[in-house]
Design an enzyme around this catalytic site. Structure first.
Site, PDB file in Angstrom:
ATOM      1  N   LYS A 109       5.103  10.697  17.785  1.00 31.34           N
ATOM      2  CA  LYS A 109       3.743  10.807  17.233  1.00 31.34           C
ATOM      3  C   LYS A 109       2.838  11.536  18.221  1.00 31.34           C
ATOM      4  O   LYS A 109       2.072  12.418  17.847  1.00 31.34           O
ATOM      5  CB  LYS A 109       3.182   9.415  16.913  1.00 31.34           C
ATOM      6  CG  LYS A 109       3.809   8.806  15.665  1.00 31.34           C
ATOM      7  CD  LYS A 109       3.452   7.339  15.464  1.00 31.34           C
ATOM      8  CE  LYS A 109       4.237   6.787  14.267  1.00 31.34           C
ATOM      9  NZ  LYS A 109       4.029   5.353  14.030  1.00 31.34           N
ATOM     10  N   GLN A 126       1.063   0.457  16.753  1.00 33.14           N
ATOM     11  CA  GLN A 126       2.475   0.521  16.332  1.00 33.14           C
ATOM     12  C   GLN A 126       2.988  -0.874  15.974  1.00 33.14           C
ATOM     13  O   GLN A 126       2.795  -1.831  16.723  1.00 33.14           O
ATOM     14  CB  GLN A 126       3.321   1.146  17.454  1.00 33.14           C
ATOM     15  CG  GLN A 126       4.774   1.390  17.086  1.00 33.14           C
ATOM     16  CD  GLN A 126       4.966   2.424  15.970  1.00 33.14           C
ATOM     17  OE1 GLN A 126       4.186   3.356  15.825  1.00 33.14           O
ATOM     18  NE2 GLN A 126       5.993   2.249  15.160  1.00 33.14           N
ATOM     19  N   ASP A 183      -3.271   4.596   9.470  1.00 30.93           N
ATOM     20  CA  ASP A 183      -2.063   4.043   8.843  1.00 30.93           C
ATOM     21  C   ASP A 183      -2.334   3.665   7.386  1.00 30.93           C
ATOM     22  O   ASP A 183      -1.385   3.484   6.615  1.00 30.93           O
ATOM     23  CB  ASP A 183      -1.631   2.763   9.581  1.00 30.93           C
ATOM     24  CG  ASP A 183      -0.544   3.016  10.611  1.00 30.93           C
ATOM     25  OD1 ASP A 183       0.298   3.903  10.381  1.00 30.93           O
ATOM     26  OD2 ASP A 183      -0.545   2.310  11.639  1.00 30.93           O
TER      27      ASP A 183
HETATM   28  N1  GUN Z   1       6.216   0.803  12.290  1.00 34.21           N
HETATM   29  C1  GUN Z   1       7.066   1.361  11.396  1.00 34.21           C
HETATM   30  N2  GUN Z   1       6.401   2.226  10.611  1.00 34.21           N
HETATM   31  C2  GUN Z   1       5.119   2.225  11.014  1.00 34.21           C
HETATM   32  C3  GUN Z   1       3.966   2.938  10.599  1.00 34.21           C
HETATM   33  O1  GUN Z   1       3.966   3.736   9.668  1.00 34.21           O
HETATM   34  N3  GUN Z   1       2.828   2.654  11.304  1.00 34.21           N
HETATM   35  C4  GUN Z   1       2.786   1.756  12.302  1.00 34.21           C
HETATM   36  N4  GUN Z   1       1.621   1.533  12.899  1.00 34.21           N
HETATM   37  N5  GUN Z   1       3.845   1.079  12.712  1.00 34.21           N
HETATM   38  C5  GUN Z   1       4.996   1.317  12.070  1.00 34.21           C
END
Ligand code: GUN
Length: 289
Positions: free
Chosen positions: A53, A97, A120
């Site tokens: 990311k 996350q 998100d």
């Molecule tokens: N963990 C797995 N997928 C995601 C996501 O799309 N966003 C976040 N913040 N954590 C995750």
């Protein structure tokens, strides 16, 4: 011939658009759109996701602000960080996350993020807005999956299709169902308590697999000519080697389907591209508010 829906190619197009808009934003406001990424603990998969990311953000001309906290971080400390990021003018998007370590209350942290910076799309306000068709920040994986479907059907051309979503998570299954419904599909959500998931999946024009079980979906789940979106990312061991596979058995399903996403190189890169897109959307809205 089966179409292989290439997430690398489509995500590159999304990222190109983000990069030009980020450059325009910088010229206009004198700052880069900023994405704060918070990682608590040392979950190996989460570390890989966060690294990717941050790399994509930097490449797209966004300012990525990384916060790594130890696994024993308290709820209060994490809340304080989120409050600081909510107030920071250089931060336009906040991503915590998931999963968080067990002692932390995920739901409470998600709700503490400012909905305007919730890239998100997990905050209840954004979830509600999505479900009533109001402007919101849309969760990245379902958003990316919809872009892939549009590449097959054309925008606005999914009306009346039967879409079956396998899995009902808050992150993927539920928002995916909401987006497909908004695109005028007839939507069925199949889950662990559904007595006849395979029978229902076999009726799908569009099948979205988001269960997190390696290669659970075989060719006998697929209506010939269906379009298959595989959201699963599972690490398995085969012939003594670690391998990344989806929730769909690609080799056997691909010949039955009209179009299918591979794993890796399918939905994964789209999720990250949509995170950058959401950060850009959040930055634009915040800057003009
Ligand atoms: N963990 C797995 N997928 C995601 C996501 O799309 N966003 C976040 N913040 N954590 C995750």
């Amino acid at each position: 011939m089966t179409t292989r829906i290439d997430g690398k190619v489509i995500s590159a197009q999304v990222l190109d658009e983000v990069a030009s808009d980020a450059a325009a934003f910088l010229a206009e406001y004198g700052i880069k759109p900023g994405l704060a990424v918070v990682l608590v603990g040392e979950d190996p998969a989460s570390q890989v996701y966060v690294r990717n990311k941050i790399a994509r953000a930097t490449e797209s001309g966004l300012n990525s602000i990384e916060h790594r906290l130890p696994a024993d971080t308290s709820q209060e400390t994490l809340n304080q960080l989120v409050a600081d990021l909510n107030a920071a003018p250089e931060v336009h998007g906040i991503l915590v996350q998931l999963p968080l370590p067990d002692h932390l209350d995920e739901e409470q942290i998600i709700a503490a993020i400012s909905p305007a910076k919730d890239v998100d799309g997990f905050h209840p306000e954004n979830v509600g807005a999505l479900n009533v068709g109001k402007e919101s920040l849309v969760p990245c994986t379902p958003q990316g999956s919809m872009i892939m479907l549009e590449s097959v059907f054309g925008k606005g051309n999914m009306s009346g299709k039967h879409a079956v979503v396998v899995g009902r998570s808050n992150i993927v299954g539920k928002p995916m169902a909401a987006l497909l419904l908004q695109a005028n599909c007839t939507v069925t959500v199949v889950h662990s308590r559904t007595p006849n998931p395979q029978e229902l999946a076999k009726q799908a024009d569009i099948l979205v697999a988001a269960v997190g079980r390696p290669e659970m979906i075989g060719p006998d789940w697929i209506k010939p000519g269906a379009t298959v979106i595989d959201v699963g990312i599972n690490v398995i061991e085969r012939d003594g080697k670690r391998k990344l596979v989806g929730d769909v058995e690609f080799e056997t399903v691909a010949p039955v389907a009209a179009a299918i996403t591979p794993v890796p190189g399918g939905v994964g890169p789209m999720t990250i591209a949509c995170l950058m897109k959401n950060t850009m959307i959040a930055a634009r809205r915040l800057a003009s508010a």
